[in-house]
Design a protein around this motif. Structure first.
Motif, PDB file in Angstrom:
ATOM      1  N   THR A 110       0.888  -1.184  -0.065  1.00 38.73           N
ATOM      2  CA  THR A 110      -0.028  -0.031   0.284  1.00 38.73           C
ATOM      3  C   THR A 110       0.917   1.059   0.089  1.00 38.73           C
ATOM      4  OG1 THR A 110      -1.495  -1.337   1.423  1.00 38.73           O
ATOM      5  CG2 THR A 110      -2.059   1.285   1.204  1.00 38.73           C
ATOM      6  N   THR A 111       0.414   2.174  -0.770  1.00 36.27           N
ATOM      7  CA  THR A 111       1.104   3.525  -0.828  1.00 36.27           C
ATOM      8  C   THR A 111       1.167   4.053   0.585  1.00 36.27           C
ATOM      9  OG1 THR A 111      -0.563   4.633  -1.698  1.00 36.27           O
ATOM     10  CG2 THR A 111       1.140   4.004  -3.304  1.00 36.27           C
ATOM     11  N   PHE A 112       2.413   4.724   1.227  1.00 37.71           N
ATOM     12  CA  PHE A 112       2.250   5.420   2.283  1.00 37.71           C
ATOM     13  C   PHE A 112       2.455   6.881   1.765  1.00 37.71           C
ATOM     14  CE2 PHE A 112       3.952   7.107   6.247  1.00 37.71           C
ATOM     15  CZ  PHE A 112       3.206   6.619   7.255  1.00 37.71           C
ATOM     16  N   GLY A 113       1.849   7.817   2.679  1.00 42.37           N
ATOM     17  CA  GLY A 113       2.094   9.085   2.407  1.00 42.37           C
ATOM     18  C   GLY A 113       1.544   9.840   1.141  1.00 42.37           C
ATOM     19  N   ARG A 114       0.487   9.039   0.396  1.00 44.05           N
ATOM     20  CA  ARG A 114      -0.373   9.764  -0.579  1.00 44.05           C
ATOM     21  C   ARG A 114      -1.766   9.622  -0.613  1.00 44.05           C
ATOM     22  NH1 ARG A 114       3.661  10.382  -5.129  1.00 44.05           N
ATOM     23  NH2 ARG A 114       5.579   9.667  -4.186  1.00 44.05           N
ATOM     24  N   THR A 115      -2.286  10.623  -1.098  1.00 44.56           N
ATOM     25  CA  THR A 115      -3.794  10.591  -0.976  1.00 44.56           C
ATOM     26  C   THR A 115      -4.536  10.856  -2.138  1.00 44.56           C
ATOM     27  OG1 THR A 115      -3.568  11.324   1.351  1.00 44.56           O
ATOM     28  CG2 THR A 115      -5.945  11.767   0.245  1.00 44.56           C
ATOM     29  N   PRO A 116      -5.131  10.267  -2.943  1.00 42.40           N
ATOM     30  CA  PRO A 116      -5.715   8.685  -2.132  1.00 42.40           C
ATOM     31  C   PRO A 116      -4.581   7.757  -2.311  1.00 42.40           C
ATOM     32  CG  PRO A 116      -6.655   9.017  -4.553  1.00 42.40           C
ATOM     33  CD  PRO A 116      -5.897  10.273  -3.915  1.00 42.40           C
ATOM     34  N   ALA A 117      -4.850   6.780  -1.555  1.00 42.50           N
ATOM     35  CA  ALA A 117      -3.817   5.763  -1.536  1.00 42.50           C
ATOM     36  C   ALA A 117      -4.217   4.587  -2.500  1.00 42.50           C
ATOM     37  CB  ALA A 117      -3.663   5.082  -0.097  1.00 42.50           C
TER      38      ALA A 117
END
Length: 158
Positions: A110-117
């Motif tokens: 899962t991406t971390f520090g990105r929105t949306p993930a």
């Protein structure tokens, strides 16, 4: 053209179309809560045609992707960004990923520090799966378009 010949030709075309479409049935997936975010659309249109030799397949949900038959990579954009975690976090080509080992050569990344993930399910079995490093590198340019609002950090060793 005689009506009988036209009928036979039409039937042949329909049979061919149904056989071809049967070979490429969409992968059943669920859209994420924020799948309709325009940023997910930007990611989706930039997804590669192949990942580690696996061809991209159609899916039946917005902001998703699948590669391989059976699918070795499943991608969903628009999930809730994860909070702090003790899971390993790795940076690949500027994108931070949380890595969860699900056992039997399967991982949730899962991406971390990105929105949306963005969330991936990877099958890394040597015979049928993909290399996680190759997949994450190939997806970095698509997923890297999402805004950064955090990053992996090192946990201090006591």
């Amino acid at each position: 053209m005689p009506p009988r010949r036209l009928l036979v030709l039409s039937a042949a075309v329909l049979v061919s179309a149904s056989v071809l479409s049967g070979c490429t049935s969409p992968v059943a997936m669920q859209p994420a809560p924020s799948a309709n975010d325009p940023l997910c659309a930007e990611v989706s249109v930039r997804l590669p045609a192949t990942l580690d030799g696996k061809e991209r397949r159609q899916t039946d949900a917005q902001a998703t992707g699948a590669w391989g038959d059976p699918a070795a990579v499943l991608l969903t954009c628009g999930i809730e960004p994860p909070g702090p975690t003790t899971l390993p976090c790795s940076t690949v080509d500027g994108v931070d990923w949380i890595i969860e080992d699900l056992g039997e050569f399967r991982f949730r990344v899962t991406t971390f520090g990105r929105t949306p993930a963005v969330e991936l399910y990877l099958d890394t079995n040597v015979d049928t799966g993909v290399s996680s490093a190759v997949v994450l590198e190939a997806l970095a340019s698509s997923v890297g378009r999402l805004p950064i609002d955090g990053a992996c950090t090192d946990v201090p060793v006591p």
